[in-house]
Design a protein around this motif. Structure first.
Motif, mmCIF file in Angstrom:
data_model
loop_
_atom_site.group_PDB
_atom_site.id
_atom_site.type_symbol
_atom_site.label_atom_id
_atom_site.label_comp_id
_atom_site.label_asym_id
_atom_site.label_seq_id
_atom_site.Cartn_x
_atom_site.Cartn_y
_atom_site.Cartn_z
ATOM 1 N N ILE A 63 0.963 -1.060 -0.085
ATOM 2 C CA ILE A 63 0.108 0.059 0.050
ATOM 3 C C ILE A 63 1.011 1.121 -0.149
ATOM 4 N N GLN A 64 0.718 2.101 -0.914
ATOM 5 C CA GLN A 64 1.505 3.375 -1.037
ATOM 6 C C GLN A 64 0.721 4.553 -0.350
ATOM 7 N N LEU A 65 -0.678 4.606 -0.273
ATOM 8 C CA LEU A 65 -1.459 5.616 -0.093
ATOM 9 C C LEU A 65 -2.863 5.315 0.375
ATOM 10 N N ASN A 103 4.583 7.955 8.238
ATOM 11 C CA ASN A 103 3.103 7.236 7.728
ATOM 12 C C ASN A 103 2.233 7.058 9.221
ATOM 13 N N SER A 104 1.076 7.418 8.949
ATOM 14 C CA SER A 104 0.207 7.337 9.814
ATOM 15 C C SER A 104 -0.143 5.935 10.224
ATOM 16 N N HIS A 105 -0.424 4.982 9.183
ATOM 17 C CA HIS A 105 -1.178 3.926 9.255
ATOM 18 C C HIS A 105 -0.126 2.714 8.948
ATOM 19 N N ASP A 146 3.775 3.785 12.344
ATOM 20 C CA ASP A 146 4.639 3.556 11.054
ATOM 21 C C ASP A 146 5.521 2.425 11.246
ATOM 22 N N ILE A 147 5.660 1.344 10.349
ATOM 23 C CA ILE A 147 5.802 0.232 10.725
ATOM 24 C C ILE A 147 7.728 0.306 10.828
ATOM 25 N N ASN A 148 8.342 1.359 10.651
ATOM 26 C CA ASN A 148 9.587 1.745 11.070
ATOM 27 C C ASN A 148 9.957 2.039 12.408
ATOM 28 N N SER A 149 8.848 2.429 13.122
ATOM 29 C CA SER A 149 8.974 2.813 14.456
ATOM 30 C C SER A 149 9.482 1.542 15.407
ATOM 31 N N GLY A 202 2.488 -2.880 4.356
ATOM 32 C CA GLY A 202 3.163 -1.503 4.021
ATOM 33 C C GLY A 202 2.553 -0.418 5.017
ATOM 34 N N SER A 203 3.326 0.799 5.051
ATOM 35 C CA SER A 203 2.814 1.847 5.696
ATOM 36 C C SER A 203 2.573 3.004 4.962
#
Length: 289
Positions: A84-86, A201-203, A256-259, A280-281
């Motif tokens: 998912i990009q957006l 990213n919020s989600h 965000d997945i990177n958190s 994805g985020s």
């Protein structure tokens, strides 16, 4: 290079409307040119990107009245290669299009199952005896209306203009605050010009299956997020299609997945699930109709 965007067709669907809104936004961000590619179903739209026939797909995932779009979730799980990009949120306002003179003349009403369901109360009140006929999209049956003056179709005001069809009734969705969330997806090509990397990213969207259907099997994975203060904005179950009573779980995280919190949660979650997939985020954009 022109970016190709697959979407549910024919011309005039709400998904095409979302794809056009996304194309305009992408052009503003990157000056990237786009071309829209209609497909006959949501599943074929997603497969087009998985098979490299198109670079992006815009598909509906959730409606504020009728909930999740099952075919989107099921196909995304099966393909296993899309990210998912957006996310886009589009207001949805349904209208009944027909060449009939009055509502009393209508015998059949065509539309996508989601649109029929979103107008269920109105249909029961004003057209209680009509036959409701499901189609692959809200515009699939529009070209038939000229030959059948006793038929109507639930579609958009934009579609009435594109197909030159009279509006017999407008604003017929059961709740005025009717919105659909769409996902923009691609293969995982982080270097592509249409992939706009973001550190905030919020989600994040995930899905997983469980190794066994036993008491507490779902509680443990959910506690992984609760213990880290990660809020879940959505949780949805879908059959695994292997056995009655077995489910897949789709969840949206407000993180965000990177958190570090999400990364830690994924490590623990891997040990508690049978299969774990990350889609994805991304951020969420509100679009005007």
């Amino acid at each position: 290079m022109t970016v190709s965007i697959a979407h549910l067709g024919p011309v005039g669907t709400y998904t095409e409307q979302a794809a056009l809104a996304y194309a305009s936004w992408l052009h503003q961000q990157t000056r990237q040119e786009t071309i829209l590619c209609p497909y006959p179903s949501i599943a074929s739209t997603l497969r087009a990107v998985a098979q490299a026939q198109a670079e992006l797909a815009v598909v509906p995932v959730e409606n504020s009245i009728e909930g999740s779009v099952a075919v989107t979730l099921d196909t995304l799980w099966q393909l296993d290669t899309l990210q998912i990009q957006l996310a886009l949120v589009l207001p949805i306002a349904h209208a009944l299009l027909s060449h009939a003179q009055t509502l009393d003349d209508i015998q059949n009403v065509y539309s996508h199952p989601q649109a029929l369901a979103q107008c269920q109360g109105w249909l029961e009140q004003f057209l209680p005896r009509v036959h409701l006929i499901s189609t692959n999209s809200t515009t699939e049956a529009l070209q038939q209306l000229e030959q059948d003056v006793k038929a109507g179709a639930i579609s958009s005001l934009r579609a009435s203009q594109l197909y030159n069809l009279p509006i017999l009734a407008s604003g017929i969705n059961d709740y005025p605050d009717n919105c659909t969330r769409f996902w923009v997806l691609s293969q995982d090509c982080s270097q592509s010009s249409y992939h706009l990397a973001s550190q905030n990213n919020s989600h994040t969207s995930l899905a997983f299956s469980l190794p066994a259907n036993v008491p507490g099997a779902l509680v443990k994975p959910l506690q992984v997020f609760a213990q880290r203060g990660i809020n879940l904005s959505r949780i949805e179950s879908r059959p695994t299609k292997r056995s009655l009573g077995e489910y897949l779980y789709f969840i949206d995280l407000e993180a965000d997945i990177n958190s570090s919190a999400v990364q830690s949660a994924l490590v623990e979650l891997t040990a508690q699930t049978e299969i774990l997939k990350s889609f994805g985020s991304y951020n969420i954009l509100g679009m005007r109709d």
